[in-house]
Design an enzyme around this catalytic site. Sequence first.
Site, short mmCIF file in Angstrom:
data_model
loop_
_atom_site.label_atom_id
_atom_site.label_comp_id
_atom_site.label_asym_id
_atom_site.label_seq_id
_atom_site.Cartn_x
_atom_site.Cartn_y
_atom_site.Cartn_z
NE ARG A 102 -3.93 -2.05 2.36
CZ ARG A 102 -3.79 -3.22 2.96
NH1 ARG A 102 -2.67 -3.51 3.58
NH2 ARG A 102 -4.76 -4.12 2.94
CB ILE A 103 3.73 2.43 2.05
CG1 ILE A 103 2.93 2.48 3.36
CG2 ILE A 103 4.72 3.60 1.99
CD1 ILE A 103 3.78 2.34 4.61
NE ARG A 123 6.49 -10.66 0.36
CZ ARG A 123 5.78 -10.92 1.46
NH1 ARG A 123 6.15 -11.89 2.27
NH2 ARG A 123 4.71 -10.20 1.74
CB THR A 124 3.48 -11.61 -5.68
OG1 THR A 124 2.85 -10.62 -4.84
CG2 THR A 124 3.76 -12.86 -4.86
CB VAL A 181 9.16 6.23 4.60
CG1 VAL A 181 9.67 7.60 4.18
CG2 VAL A 181 8.51 5.52 3.43
CB ALA A 182 10.41 0.65 4.93
NE ARG A 183 9.12 -1.30 11.27
CZ ARG A 183 8.05 -0.54 11.12
NH1 ARG A 183 8.16 0.59 10.42
NH2 ARG A 183 6.90 -0.88 11.65
CD GLU A 212 13.65 4.51 14.14
OE1 GLU A 212 12.59 4.60 14.80
OE2 GLU A 212 13.65 4.34 12.92
CG HIS A 230 9.73 5.88 12.88
ND1 HIS A 230 10.32 4.68 13.25
CD2 HIS A 230 8.65 5.53 12.14
CE1 HIS A 230 9.64 3.66 12.76
NE2 HIS A 230 8.62 4.16 12.08
#
Length: 265
Positions: A102-103, A123-124, A181-183, A212, A230
């Site tokens: 979605r992001i 992945r898909t 903006v993920a991890r 963090e 974050h």
Amino acid sequence: PAAAPAAAGETVGGDGSEIVLNALTSEDIEAETLPGELACSFTTSGDEALLLARGNVASSDPAVGVVKVGDYVERVAAPGGFDGMLGFDPAGKYIGIYGMGRIGQAVAARCRAFGINIAYHNRTRLPPEKEADAHYFASFEEMLPRCRILSLNAPSTPETRGILNKRTLALLPKGAIVINVARGDLINEADLIAALESGHLGGAGLDVFANEPNFNRRLAEFPNVFLTPHAASATVETRSGIAGRALENVARVLRGEPPRDPVGA
């Protein structure tokens, strides 16, 4: 356990949250997460990714600094006054999106408005109606040489941690920009810093860090690195939606009803 029959949280991902989840379930405490329909959290993360990218594309930080320190006239009037403040036009260039959930799709939608071409690795492969004009790469490594901008939008898992490292950074074209903006642990930060120091990377925009809140302060020393704490979901609408849905889930459990968003559903 009797005093805490339910617990609700914003995310349950591969960043240590599974440890908390195991502790809750071992005590027979109902655990809930937040649903995908809280779409504002995805759209605001998309906004943040584009903001971080745009700051680098426009070389905004050096330009803003000229105005703030008060040497606007002197710098602009001097020969070569715009050196270090020249960005590039992203239209017609490629952004590579790692993780087209979605992001990632929100990032793609915003980039299309600027005429930026979309490449992605997931992945898909997305169905045609969602993929639209984006170019799918089954291999992350094969996508990287096309990317003037790389946006990381995948969860933290054993497969994704450290995905951006010395080897994969070298596959990006010289001057590329990295957005995360993920991890934070998707990036080997020592390798990122080395790529910035060498000039191979043109810049970075980071909302997340490997450690963090005690992030590597070396990152703050680069004028071409934009940092935010974050805060990609930090809007009144998103945070209010998160809090309201979490409270609703807890209230349902206390009434003896099933939660709307049980973990694993």
